[in-house]
Design a protein around this motif. Structure first.
Motif, PDB file in Angstrom:
ATOM      1  N   SER A 218       0.840  -1.203   0.000  1.00 28.71           N
ATOM      2  CA  SER A 218       0.000   0.000   0.000  1.00 28.71           C
ATOM      3  C   SER A 218       0.869   1.246   0.000  1.00 28.71           C
ATOM      4  O   SER A 218       2.032   1.216   0.429  1.00 28.71           O
ATOM      5  CB  SER A 218      -0.921   0.033   1.230  1.00 28.71           C
ATOM      6  OG  SER A 218      -1.884  -0.977   1.196  1.00 28.71           O
TER       7      SER A 218
ATOM      8  N   VAL B 106      -1.867   3.078  -9.202  1.00 32.08           N
ATOM      9  CA  VAL B 106      -1.726   1.622  -9.170  1.00 32.08           C
ATOM     10  C   VAL B 106      -0.452   1.212  -9.905  1.00 32.08           C
ATOM     11  O   VAL B 106       0.350   0.410  -9.416  1.00 32.08           O
ATOM     12  CB  VAL B 106      -2.963   0.945  -9.788  1.00 32.08           C
ATOM     13  CG1 VAL B 106      -2.765  -0.573  -9.832  1.00 32.08           C
ATOM     14  CG2 VAL B 106      -4.223   1.300  -9.014  1.00 32.08           C
ATOM     15  N   THR B 107      -0.258   1.780 -11.098  1.00 29.66           N
ATOM     16  CA  THR B 107       0.940   1.459 -11.884  1.00 29.66           C
ATOM     17  C   THR B 107       2.206   1.796 -11.108  1.00 29.66           C
ATOM     18  O   THR B 107       3.187   1.037 -11.131  1.00 29.66           O
ATOM     19  CB  THR B 107       0.910   2.237 -13.208  1.00 29.66           C
ATOM     20  OG1 THR B 107      -0.291   1.911 -13.921  1.00 29.66           O
ATOM     21  CG2 THR B 107       2.107   1.901 -14.069  1.00 29.66           C
TER      22      THR B 107
ATOM     23  N   GLN C 118      -5.358  -4.509 -17.833  1.00 29.10           N
ATOM     24  CA  GLN C 118      -5.980  -3.794 -16.724  1.00 29.10           C
ATOM     25  C   GLN C 118      -7.490  -3.863 -16.874  1.00 29.10           C
ATOM     26  O   GLN C 118      -8.019  -3.774 -17.988  1.00 29.10           O
ATOM     27  CB  GLN C 118      -5.564  -2.314 -16.713  1.00 29.10           C
ATOM     28  CG  GLN C 118      -4.088  -2.062 -16.458  1.00 29.10           C
ATOM     29  CD  GLN C 118      -3.727  -0.591 -16.633  1.00 29.10           C
ATOM     30  OE1 GLN C 118      -4.216   0.059 -17.545  1.00 29.10           O
ATOM     31  NE2 GLN C 118      -2.868  -0.084 -15.765  1.00 29.10           N
TER      32      GLN C 118
ATOM     33  N   TYR D 290     -10.484  -1.967 -14.706  1.00 37.16           N
ATOM     34  CA  TYR D 290     -10.834  -1.128 -13.571  1.00 37.16           C
ATOM     35  C   TYR D 290     -12.261  -0.622 -13.687  1.00 37.16           C
ATOM     36  O   TYR D 290     -12.789  -0.436 -14.791  1.00 37.16           O
ATOM     37  CB  TYR D 290      -9.903   0.093 -13.481  1.00 37.16           C
ATOM     38  CG  TYR D 290      -8.442  -0.227 -13.274  1.00 37.16           C
ATOM     39  CD1 TYR D 290      -8.037  -1.272 -12.452  1.00 37.16           C
ATOM     40  CD2 TYR D 290      -7.461   0.546 -13.890  1.00 37.16           C
ATOM     41  CE1 TYR D 290      -6.693  -1.539 -12.263  1.00 37.16           C
ATOM     42  CE2 TYR D 290      -6.115   0.287 -13.697  1.00 37.16           C
ATOM     43  CZ  TYR D 290      -5.738  -0.762 -12.889  1.00 37.16           C
ATOM     44  OH  TYR D 290      -4.412  -1.031 -12.693  1.00 37.16           O
TER      45      TYR D 290
ATOM     46  N   THR E  99      -3.617   3.680  -2.070  1.00 45.02           N
ATOM     47  CA  THR E  99      -3.609   2.673  -3.131  1.00 45.02           C
ATOM     48  C   THR E  99      -3.112   1.351  -2.554  1.00 45.02           C
ATOM     49  O   THR E  99      -2.109   1.327  -1.826  1.00 45.02           O
ATOM     50  CB  THR E  99      -2.686   3.119  -4.282  1.00 45.02           C
ATOM     51  OG1 THR E  99      -3.086   4.412  -4.723  1.00 45.02           O
ATOM     52  CG2 THR E  99      -2.754   2.147  -5.445  1.00 45.02           C
ATOM     53  N   THR E 100      -3.804   0.260  -2.894  1.00 45.28           N
ATOM     54  CA  THR E 100      -3.413  -1.063  -2.418  1.00 45.28           C
ATOM     55  C   THR E 100      -3.486  -2.057  -3.568  1.00 45.28           C
ATOM     56  O   THR E 100      -4.435  -2.019  -4.368  1.00 45.28           O
ATOM     57  CB  THR E 100      -4.334  -1.545  -1.275  1.00 45.28           C
ATOM     58  OG1 THR E 100      -4.321  -0.596  -0.217  1.00 45.28           O
ATOM     59  CG2 THR E 100      -3.886  -2.901  -0.731  1.00 45.28           C
ATOM     60  N   VAL E 101      -2.479  -2.933  -3.673  1.00 39.01           N
ATOM     61  CA  VAL E 101      -2.514  -4.051  -4.625  1.00 39.01           C
ATOM     62  C   VAL E 101      -2.273  -5.341  -3.847  1.00 39.01           C
ATOM     63  O   VAL E 101      -1.476  -5.373  -2.899  1.00 39.01           O
ATOM     64  CB  VAL E 101      -1.465  -3.891  -5.750  1.00 39.01           C
ATOM     65  CG1 VAL E 101      -1.786  -2.696  -6.612  1.00 39.01           C
ATOM     66  CG2 VAL E 101      -0.052  -3.786  -5.194  1.00 39.01           C
TER      67      VAL E 101
ATOM     68  N   ALA F 117      -6.633  -4.499  -7.282  1.00 37.46           N
ATOM     69  CA  ALA F 117      -6.192  -3.117  -7.059  1.00 37.46           C
ATOM     70  C   ALA F 117      -7.346  -2.274  -6.553  1.00 37.46           C
ATOM     71  O   ALA F 117      -8.501  -2.474  -6.978  1.00 37.46           O
ATOM     72  CB  ALA F 117      -5.637  -2.523  -8.349  1.00 37.46           C
ATOM     73  N   GLU F 118      -7.042  -1.358  -5.642  1.00 33.23           N
ATOM     74  CA  GLU F 118      -8.046  -0.393  -5.203  1.00 33.23           C
ATOM     75  C   GLU F 118      -7.367   0.916  -4.840  1.00 33.23           C
ATOM     76  O   GLU F 118      -6.230   0.942  -4.385  1.00 33.23           O
ATOM     77  CB  GLU F 118      -8.853  -0.912  -4.012  1.00 33.23           C
ATOM     78  CG  GLU F 118      -8.065  -1.055  -2.731  1.00 33.23           C
ATOM     79  CD  GLU F 118      -8.931  -1.463  -1.539  1.00 33.23           C
ATOM     80  OE1 GLU F 118     -10.115  -1.805  -1.761  1.00 33.23           O
ATOM     81  OE2 GLU F 118      -8.426  -1.431  -0.397  1.00 33.23           O
ATOM     82  N   VAL F 119      -8.094   2.011  -5.096  1.00 31.53           N
ATOM     83  CA  VAL F 119      -7.678   3.343  -4.670  1.00 31.53           C
ATOM     84  C   VAL F 119      -8.825   3.904  -3.849  1.00 31.53           C
ATOM     85  O   VAL F 119      -9.967   4.003  -4.352  1.00 31.53           O
ATOM     86  CB  VAL F 119      -7.361   4.260  -5.867  1.00 31.53           C
ATOM     87  CG1 VAL F 119      -6.995   5.662  -5.375  1.00 31.53           C
ATOM     88  CG2 VAL F 119      -6.227   3.684  -6.707  1.00 31.53           C
TER      89      VAL F 119
ATOM     90  N   THR G 170     -11.566   0.361  -8.324  1.00 32.37           N
ATOM     91  CA  THR G 170     -11.368  -1.047  -7.960  1.00 32.37           C
ATOM     92  C   THR G 170     -11.176  -1.836  -9.247  1.00 32.37           C
ATOM     93  O   THR G 170     -11.614  -1.420 -10.322  1.00 32.37           O
ATOM     94  CB  THR G 170     -12.561  -1.617  -7.181  1.00 32.37           C
ATOM     95  OG1 THR G 170     -13.755  -1.471  -7.967  1.00 32.37           O
ATOM     96  CG2 THR G 170     -12.744  -0.925  -5.838  1.00 32.37           C
TER      97      THR G 170
END
Length: 465
Positions: free
Chosen positions: A18, A67-68, A85, A87, A101-103, A117-119, A130
């Protein structure tokens, strides 16, 4: 910052990473410049949908780029290539909000990984984005220095914009504009009028003013014009308007500066109040977190010590007017130690001591300071300088007009600064613009004059400092 990647045998299902980032207005400008997406919904200060409010929405692609960035720097890390991707975008974030941001690894193969992925928008953790992303894994171990990228500075007028916002609710400043007989000189005054910063009184040769307005396609209906036969006559008449209580400021148009100054310093009919007239540049320098004042770069050629006292005091007074509560004034020389062979270092030391003894009031004054240790804390510390001013100067006092002119133009043409100009030491502010000044510089000069006049009008003369 050291970046290290994860190879296939170092990854596991459920592994996550994150990061949290504050999205700033500069981020939006940089993203627009880099992508070419100038959608006004995403640009600070613009109303993109016509509802009367500026949106400054964070672009969906910016959220995706977070995310990138996390994939490329943390998990799996350097060396990945994005393959796919998918999203979904839910709500929109705004400049000034934090995004987390989390992956999370959801599928693995020897050459690729899929991650959820989420922001989220903080503090409420509302989902902005998401989805999932598939990346090709790096084939060899990377451990790289991530701090070596060049820095970016956004060229925008944040300090001038703030000054315009302060001036906006003030009553329009009544300004006697001397010889606005060209498109540049007249256009600047009319533009400030359209922004309700000033109410111009045009003083000069009526035929030339009318011709300039025609060249601009401007309508002068409702604008007072006082016809004068020459530039000296126009300058004298503008000064008389101040004495008559009809003008709150004077603005230079298309005439030589010395022609205007002669009227201002006339012993019987001028506007002097006991101090020397001194010019002050207020500069909006990209990357600097405060306006920078430079004096004197336009009027006093080789000022002696008494003149420098007035230069410093005038600069302090103006800095206070524009919101710097106790200005830090750096008196410049070629060195930061007193050297009898360098007169400017002696003057700087004397000015510093005079401020310490209360002969100059309202600000911190320190000198001599070389340019580097006046504006850079790192340079000041390297030289062992510790003071309220060293490394943090908000006002720079130059030894003479050569140094001042060079410094101001270097900031303008190499550092992309905008400069507004005002003459102090007269009964009223004197707005001094150059033919090469931009629209923002002309507006800012008028705004600064209006702000300073408002402070003079509401503060007893003895309490200015």
């Amino acid at each position: 910052m050291i970046l290290e990647n994860h190879l296939f045998d170092e990854l596991r299902l459920g592994q996550s990473a994150s990061s949290t980032r504050l999205c700033t207005t500069d981020d939006l400008f940089i993203f627009a410049a880099a992508t070419g997406n100038h959608n006004p919904l995403h640009l600070p200060g613009l109303d993109g949908d016509g509802d009367g409010q500026a949106e400054a929405l964070v672009p969906s692609a910016f959220a995706a780029s977070l995310v990138t960035a996390l994939l490329g720097t943390q998990l799996p890390g350097p060396g990945i290539v994005t393959l796919a991707q998918n999203y979904r975008f839910h709500t929109r974030a705004h400049a000034g909000e934090e995004l987390r941001t989390t992956v999370t690894v959801t599928a693995l193969s020897p050459d690729s990984a899929t991650l959820a992925a989420e922001v989220l928008r903080l503090p409420g953790e509302e989902p902005v984005l998401t989805g999932e992303v598939t990346v090709r894994l790096p084939l060899r171990k990377y451990r790289v220095d991530g701090s070596s990228l060049p820095g970016l500075t956004v060229r925008r007028h944040r300090h001038f914009e703030a000054l315009l916002a302060i001036a906006a609710p003030l009553p329009p400043l009544r300004v006697a504009v001397i010889c606005p007989e060209t498109a540049d000189s007249l256009g600047g005054a009319l533009m400030a009028q359209r922004h309700t910063i000033i109410t111009p009184i045009l003083v000069g040769r009526n035929a030339r003013i009318t011709a300039a307005a025609k060249a601009l396609g401007a309508d002068l209906e409702g604008v007072e014009i006082i016809d004068c036969g020459s530039a000296p006559e126009a300058a004298a008449r503008a000064v008389a308007l101040v004495h008559e209580g009809r003008a709150d400021a004077v603005m230079k148009g298309h005439l030589h500066t010395d022609e205007m100054l002669r009227a201002l310093v006339d012993r019987d009919r001028g506007l002097r109040i006991g101090r020397k007239l001194t010019h002050i540049f207020v500069m909006d320098v990209p990357g600097l977190d405060h306006p920078l004042l430079v004096s004197d770069a336009a009027i006093n050629i080789a000022p002696d010590l008494p003149t420098k006292v007035d230069i410093v005091q005038n600069a302090i007074d103006l800095a206070i007017s524009i919101g710097i509560a106790r200005p830090r004034v750096g008196v410049l020389s070629a060195v930061e130690t007193v050297n009898p062979a360098i007169p400017s270092s002696l003057d700087a030391a004397l000015l510093s001591k005079m401020a310490e003894r209360g002969q100059i009031t309202g600000g911190y004054v320190d000198g001599p300071l070389a340019m580097d240790n006046a504006v850079s804390l790192a340079a000041a510390r390297t030289k062992g300088l510790t003071s309220e001013v060293a490394g943090r100067a908000e006002v720079l006092i130059v030894p003479g007009i050569d140094a001042g002119n060079m410094l101001a133009k270097q900031l303008a043409y190499l550092s992309h600064a905008e400069s507004a100009g005002l003459v102090m030491g007269a009964k009223v502010p004197v707005i001094l613009n150059s033919r090469s000044d931009s629209t923002m510089a002309r507006l800012a000069s008028c705004a600064i004059a209006a702000i300073h006049h408002a402070r003079l009008s509401t503060t007893p003369e003895g309490d200015l400092h």
